[in-house]
Design an enzyme around this catalytic site. Sequence first.
Site, PDB file in Angstrom:
ATOM      1  N   VAL A  77      42.109  33.886  40.733  1.00 27.07           N
ATOM      2  CA  VAL A  77      41.958  32.529  40.183  1.00 27.07           C
ATOM      3  C   VAL A  77      41.693  32.517  38.690  1.00 27.07           C
ATOM      4  O   VAL A  77      41.656  31.439  38.085  1.00 27.07           O
ATOM      5  CB  VAL A  77      40.812  31.774  40.902  1.00 27.07           C
ATOM      6  CG1 VAL A  77      41.182  31.502  42.348  1.00 27.07           C
ATOM      7  CG2 VAL A  77      39.497  32.538  40.811  1.00 27.07           C
ATOM      8  N   TYR A  78      41.494  33.646  38.057  1.00 29.66           N
ATOM      9  CA  TYR A  78      41.241  33.658  36.621  1.00 29.66           C
ATOM     10  C   TYR A  78      42.501  33.196  35.886  1.00 29.66           C
ATOM     11  O   TYR A  78      43.574  33.795  36.002  1.00 29.66           O
ATOM     12  CB  TYR A  78      40.862  35.060  36.136  1.00 29.66           C
ATOM     13  CG  TYR A  78      39.492  35.538  36.578  1.00 29.66           C
ATOM     14  CD1 TYR A  78      38.632  34.711  37.294  1.00 29.66           C
ATOM     15  CD2 TYR A  78      39.056  36.825  36.292  1.00 29.66           C
ATOM     16  CE1 TYR A  78      37.388  35.150  37.706  1.00 29.66           C
ATOM     17  CE2 TYR A  78      37.801  37.285  36.689  1.00 29.66           C
ATOM     18  CZ  TYR A  78      36.976  36.432  37.400  1.00 29.66           C
ATOM     19  OH  TYR A  78      35.738  36.872  37.803  1.00 29.66           O
ATOM     20  N   GLY A  79      42.339  32.116  35.128  1.00 33.64           N
ATOM     21  CA  GLY A  79      43.491  31.564  34.424  1.00 33.64           C
ATOM     22  C   GLY A  79      44.570  31.060  35.354  1.00 33.64           C
ATOM     23  O   GLY A  79      45.744  31.007  34.964  1.00 33.64           O
ATOM     24  N   GLY A  80      44.190  30.708  36.586  1.00 32.72           N
ATOM     25  CA  GLY A  80      45.182  30.256  37.552  1.00 32.72           C
ATOM     26  C   GLY A  80      46.192  31.337  37.901  1.00 32.72           C
ATOM     27  O   GLY A  80      47.346  31.039  38.242  1.00 32.72           O
ATOM     28  N   GLY A  81      45.779  32.599  37.826  1.00 33.93           N
ATOM     29  CA  GLY A  81      46.667  33.724  38.096  1.00 33.93           C
ATOM     30  C   GLY A  81      47.194  34.388  36.839  1.00 33.93           C
ATOM     31  O   GLY A  81      47.722  35.504  36.891  1.00 33.93           O
TER      32      GLY A  81
END
Length: 327
Positions: free
Chosen positions: A52-56
């Site tokens: 989920v970091y940066g939406g992938g």
Amino acid sequence: MEQRHLGRTGLRVSRLGLGTLTWGRDTDEHDAADQLKVFWEAGGTLIDTADVYGGGEAEYLLGRLMERLVGRRDLVIATKAGSVPDPDRRFDCSRGHLLAALDASLARLGTDYVDLWQVHAYDPDTPLEETLQALDIAVSSGRARYVGVSNFCGWQLAKAATWQLAPGGVRARLAGTQMEYSLLQRGVEREVLPAARDLGVGLLPSSPLGRGVLTGKYRHATPAHSRGASEQLAPFVEPYLDEAATRIVDAVVTAADGLATTPLQVALAWVRDRPGVVAPIVGARNAQQLAAALSVEGLSLPDEIRRALDDVSAPVHRYPDQDWSTL
């Protein structure tokens, strides 16, 4: 950089890890590349990310950088799964979701395995045995070399780690647990850390600099380009700007002055060398900030300074977290 075993396993990681929480969002490819290069040249190996970091985008960016900067075999890649962008359900640790998320992470990273795969948080709506079975499948299929958890409280960690050690079946023992831990947040010492040490699970502290507050930069004002000045991250920093935190930060600054070093180095050395800690995860805005953190490698705190910091930051542990017979 010194290498340490993660828990009671054969996996060795650098005793500082590089966090990628802001990669693909606040940290662009150029700055991420500079950070990775500085980290690797200092002997760092452990890179921490999540789906989920940066939406992938953090995983995708790391995968691109591994193609042209650092060989895959030179890094220990740790990622997480289980967090979901659902307002009604923050975590989904069902077997189906976790394994699908792992496949998606591998595709973004451009690799066929991760070194450490972690459940991002405890999911009360999924039986724990089902969640743990996903970890076993990941290891037995070769998609993950080692597994762990993140943000599990004491009883949750103890239950999960004990289940994985139980006889019968082929289960992958938990190698690590990632939790927030610093001079400003010592809550893990109540139950999580004792459970981890007893069960052979290594601790990977996140936010080891107290969300940046332990660097001393918030003592007199909030710097314009800091997390505390960011609309998105200001609520993340604000809990550590109270009077109690100020006393601890002042003590760290005093210790740094006495050692002719920086508050950042003092705070990071303290958590790095705590019993049970394997590798604090350090996030940085740029390569210069990261280099400042990596320079702690040569620092060991004198016993008297360590004890003074222990005292000024000591959390209150009451029944039943300490020997009740002494109360």
